[in-house]
Structures are given as structure tokens and as C-alpha cells.
Enzyme design. Structure first.
Site, PDB file in Angstrom:
ATOM      1  N   GLU A 326     -56.293 -77.371   2.494  1.00 20.15           N
ATOM      2  CA  GLU A 326     -56.821 -78.634   2.771  1.00 20.15           C
ATOM      3  C   GLU A 326     -55.625 -79.677   2.533  1.00 20.15           C
ATOM      4  OE1 GLU A 326     -61.518 -78.287   3.144  1.00 20.15           O
ATOM      5  OE2 GLU A 326     -60.699 -79.710   1.510  1.00 20.15           O
ATOM      6  N   HIS A 355     -53.766 -51.803  -4.493  1.00 18.11           N
ATOM      7  CA  HIS A 355     -54.283 -50.653  -3.647  1.00 18.11           C
ATOM      8  C   HIS A 355     -54.907 -51.123  -2.395  1.00 18.11           C
ATOM      9  CE1 HIS A 355     -54.144 -47.925  -7.312  1.00 18.11           C
ATOM     10  NE2 HIS A 355     -54.436 -49.229  -8.123  1.00 18.11           N
ATOM     11  N   LYS A 469     -66.300 -81.108  12.113  1.00 15.22           N
ATOM     12  CA  LYS A 469     -67.789 -81.582  11.879  1.00 15.22           C
ATOM     13  C   LYS A 469     -67.989 -82.600  13.225  1.00 15.22           C
ATOM     14  CE  LYS A 469     -67.328 -81.705   6.837  1.00 15.22           C
ATOM     15  NZ  LYS A 469     -67.350 -82.698   5.720  1.00 15.22           N
TER      16      LYS A 469
END
Length: 483
Positions: A326, A355, A469
Site C-alpha cells: 500500500e 522446501h 471500494k
């Protein structure tokens, strides 16, 4: 070796980021003017709160106060009264409240989870009240709209309540939202609040952490809390969610579990003071910022793998993902020119992801910087027993401590990366405690602020999030209307 060591013992080993075939002394020298300007800009932010070109969500100039947070003093966001109130709140829960649920998303969840993981570990909620020193169990919700987990959490609490002998089952719901309209937080809070309130034998208290503004600027959650008589704490102005771990937003979780707030802020303060110098070789945040800025811009290392060698530091990686993404993921610079800046952050944990991811780190594109974090001294450190002396491979590791094996693996990983011109660096926390955690998190937060200045972007806005939003609201309305 290129290592910056602070008086606390915290170290930044940048040997594998700086030197021949890496970010060079010539690169640093060429950036001297930009470095000076960046340091001056951070100094101005510290003293006045002013960040060039920074605007609030409504397009008005907004000051930035996160560098104030480590300092507990009158007139600051973290005043002595605020810290006293937090500690008193935590004490009020001991041996009285059975369970706390913290509802929040983004910075209202990620930072809180860090403090919980470091202090409590994985098995806190399985311990007895005495083992928790009277502090309540604590669960997180509101960081997604997942119906299964939400339902299962509520069902779990209902079972616990049904099994409690002698007295009501007491639950405190902490809902963290500056506006009170955060979809994930408010939706899951309302589902849980209704179910718990309707169940006989359960007593529910609510604490709202929200914008303290009253009158015409009063937010939805503030108004609701006032009407319902809920306790209120503050989401401070001038502190973005990804920096709010050092404020009441994050510290309320610390209070609920007995985490040492004073030591945590003292560590952040010590790091801030270490970063007052304009000498980059003694300023860890500025040094971290410039090495990674040049590494990305000149050498194409535009992916950052944040890889602590400790299970309970995985949530730090997840917190850092939001901080980096952000703060620095920006389409345009301050002049409005499209630059599409920022490193892509990746969560990893050593040795687990050796791994899983290390194949890509070692043999994939040379477009990554791997940031290791290690613990210098572990509080407990089991020795591997010699249970099977006749089995050579197992006998070889007998007598070593687990931390020795952990560090041997990290060193091998770092050496293999460096040997193939793959950038990496290491932060060392002398111990895993509140003070050194404060140092680490504040270093990372200040680093992105410095890098924002180097890249000429606003590290404190998030316009991309606001775009999503704006599109979300109409989508929800369509669902309600059946379109």
C-alpha cells in the site's frame, strides 16, 4: 562484512546487497542529493506532520503523525492518559472476561495478529486462565467474509458457554473501524453480536475503536457506539491503518493479553532515534530504503521476499506485505506522471519455505531481494537427542540445538543466493521480545516512508484501494435488489 549494529544489539547485515555486483558505492554516491532530500522530508514530517503532496481520502491536506507514536508524552497521540487507559482496560478483563473477539481488517487486523503471535504463540487459547495470568482467550474475525469460519467461531463460543460452570460466559467484542462502514468488519461483527446476545447465559460487552470526531464529522461507528453506550477508543487522525500498530488500534490487543506496551514503544523510539542521523551508514531505515530502491530501479530486483526464520514471525511478514504494497505500489508520482512503482512483496518462512519457494529464489529470475530475519537468542532451545546412534544421518544432528539447525539453514540459503548474484539481507533481533519487535516494525515503517521520498511517491495514500471500494457499493446494491 557490511553490518550496521545498534546499541541494543539489533543488526542489519547488508553484505549481500552492497558491493561488487550489487548496489555499489557509486550508486549510493549518485543518489546523494536525493538521499539528502529524503532525509530532510522525513525530518519535516517528524517536526510538523507535513508530507509534500499528501492528501486525505476526501482530497484535503492531511498531516502524518506516525513518527510521533513511539513517544509517550502529553499532547501526543500516545499520551500518558491513553497508555494508562489501555493498561487499565487490560486489567479490567483479567479473571472477569472469558473471551475477546477482535474484529478488523487490514491494519486493524494484521498488526494486532503480530502482537498476539509474538506474545501468545499458537496455544494461548488452549491454556488455563491461570496459565494466561487471568487474561482472556482471544480470537480474530472480521478480516474476511468467510461464512464457514465465522459460523464455526460462533459455534465454538456457544459450546464453551454451554460447558461453563458457575456464572455467565462473558465475551468482549472489539470492533475496529475508523468509519464503521468497513464491510468485512461490520458484517461479521453484527452476525456474531446477534447470535451471542440471543443466547442465554452469555453476557456481551462491546468496545468500538473508531474515529473520535463528534458533531457533523461523527462517523457511523462513533454514532452507534454513543447510542449503545459502548466503550470507545480512538483510531487517530494522521495515522494510516498500516502504521496503526503503534496506536490504540494495535495496542488494544496488547492490553487484552498483557503484552508489554511500554517496552514495545520504547523499542520503536530507540529505532526512531537511531534514524535521526543523515549518515546512511548509521541510519538503518534510510540504508534499507536506498539499497532496495536502487536494487529495484537499477538492478531489477522488484520482488521482495520477506523471510523470517521463526514460525511466530510469519504474521510480521503478512503485516509487512500490506505496509510495502500500500505504501509503495503507486501508479503515479507526485507530479502525476505514470511510473507504476513498487516491489511485489512475498511472504515466506524459514525453514518451511526452503522446501517450497527456494527453488524459485535460487534458480528463477534474478528479480528478487530476499529479506531474512533471525533471532539471536531463543528463550528456550531444545537439544536434539541422540536417540538412534546407529543411524548415521540422525546421529550427525544429535547434540545440536534446534536454533543451531535453523541458523545453519539460513546461512546456507543466504550463501547460495549470494553466490549466484541474488540479493539478500538479514535483520537480527537479539531476542524475540516486545522491545526488539518494536525496533523491527518501526524500522520497516520508516523505511517505506524514506523510500516513498526517494521514488517521489506518496507513501501514505492508497488510491487503488479507494477505487475498489467505490465499485463495491453498487455491486452490493445490485445483490440486495436481486439484479
Amino acid at each position: 562484512m557490511s553490518v550496521l549494529t545498534l546499541s541494543s544489539g539489533f543488526t542489519f547485515d547488508y553484505t549481500n546487497l552492497y558491493g561488487e555486483g550489487k548496489v555499489s558505492a557509486q550508486d549510493i554516491a549518485a543518489a546523494a542529493e536525493r538521499l539528502s532530500q529524503a532525509h530532510q522530508a522525513i525530518g519535516q514530517m517528524r517536526s510538523t506532520g507535513i508530507v509534500r503532496g499528501h492528501l486525505s481520502k476526501d482530497g484535503k491536506p492531511e498531516k502524518v503523525y506516525f513518527t510521533q507514536l513511539p513517544y509517550i508524552q502529553e499532547g501526543h497521540i500516545n499520551s500518558p492518559h491513553v497508555i494508562k487507559r489501555l493498561n487499565e482496560f487490560g486489567q479490567s478483563l483479567r479473571y472477569k472476561v472469558d473471551t475477546v473477539i477482535s474484529f478488523g481488517i487490514g491494519g486493524s487486523f494484521l498488526g494486532n495478529k503480530v502482537l498476539f503471535d509474538i506474545h501468545c504463540g499458537e496455544f494461548w487459547n488452549a491454556k488455563s486462565a491461570e496459565e494466561r495470568q487471568g487474561y482472556p482467550k482471544l480470537y480474530f474475525s472480521g478480516n474476511n467474509l468467510d461464512p464457514r469460519r465465522t459460523d464455526e467461531l460462533i459455534a465454538h463460543l456457544l459450546r464453551e458457554a454451554a460447558g461453563k460452570q458457575g456464572g455467565a460466559y462473558r465475551v468482549t467484542l472489539i470492533v475496529i473501524s475508523k468509519s464503521g462502514s468497513t464491510l468485512e468488519t461490520m458484517a461479521t461483527f453484527m452476525v456474531a453480536y446477534e447470535r451471542l446476545k440471543q443466547t442465554p447465559g452469555i453476557e456481551v460487552e462491546v468496545v468500538a475503536v473508531t474515529d473520535p470526531a463528534e458533531g457533523k464529522h461523527e462517523t457511523l461507528l462513533h454514532k452507534l457506539a454513543a447510542e449503545q453506550g459502548w466503550t470507545m477508543l480512538s483510531v487517530p487522525d494522521g495515522v494510516g491503518g498500516r502504521f496503526s500498530i503503534f496506536s490504540e488500534v494495535g495496542l488494544i490487543t496488547a492490553a487484552c493479553i498483557g503484552f508489554d506496551i511500554d517496552a514495545f514503544l520504547a523499542g520503536a523510539q530507540a529505532m526512531d532515534k537511531a534514524c535521526h542521523t543523515d549518515d546512511i551508514w548509521h541510519n538503518p531505515a534510510l540504508l534499507n530504503a536506498v539499497l532496495k530502491y536502487i536494487g529495484a530501479e537499477k538492478y531489477g530486483r522488484d520482488i521482495e521476499v520477506f523471510m523470517p526464520y521463526a514460525d511466530y514471525l510469519k504474521s510480521v511478514s503478512e503485516w509487512y506485505i500490506q505496509l510495502l504494497a500500500e505504501s509503495l505500489g503507486k501508479r503515479a508520482d507526485r507530479e502525476g506522471q505514470e511510473i507504476f512503482y513498487g516491489r511485489t512483496p512475498v511472504v515466506a518462512v524459514g525453514t518451511t519455505d526452503m522446501h517450497a519457494q527456494t527453488q524459485q529464489h535460487q534458480d528463477g529470475k534474478r528479480n528478487k531481494v530476499v529479506q531474512f530475519v533471525r533471532i539471536g537468542q531463543w528463550e528456550s532451545d531444545p537439544v536434539i537427542p541422540d536417540l538412534f546412534p546407529g543411524t548415521a544421518k540422525l546421529a550427525e544432528i544429535a547434540g545440536l540445538t534446534l536454533s543451531q539447525g535453523l541458523e545453519a539453514a539460513r546461512e546456507a540459503n543466504a550463501e547460495a543466493l549470494a553466490g549466484d548474484q541474488r540479493f539478500n539481507a538479514t535483520f537480527t533481533l537479539p531476542a524475540l521480545n516486545a522491545f526488539h519487535l518494536g525496533e523491527l516494525l518501526y524500522l520497516l515503517a520508516l523505511s517505506v516512508a524514506y523510500e516513498g521520498e526517494l521514488a517521489n511517491v506518496d507513501a501514505f495514500d492508497q488510491p487503488g484501494v479507494e477505487t475498489y471500494k467505490r465499485l463495491l457499493g453498487p455491486s452490493l446494491i445490485k445483490l440486495k435488489s436481486g439484479v
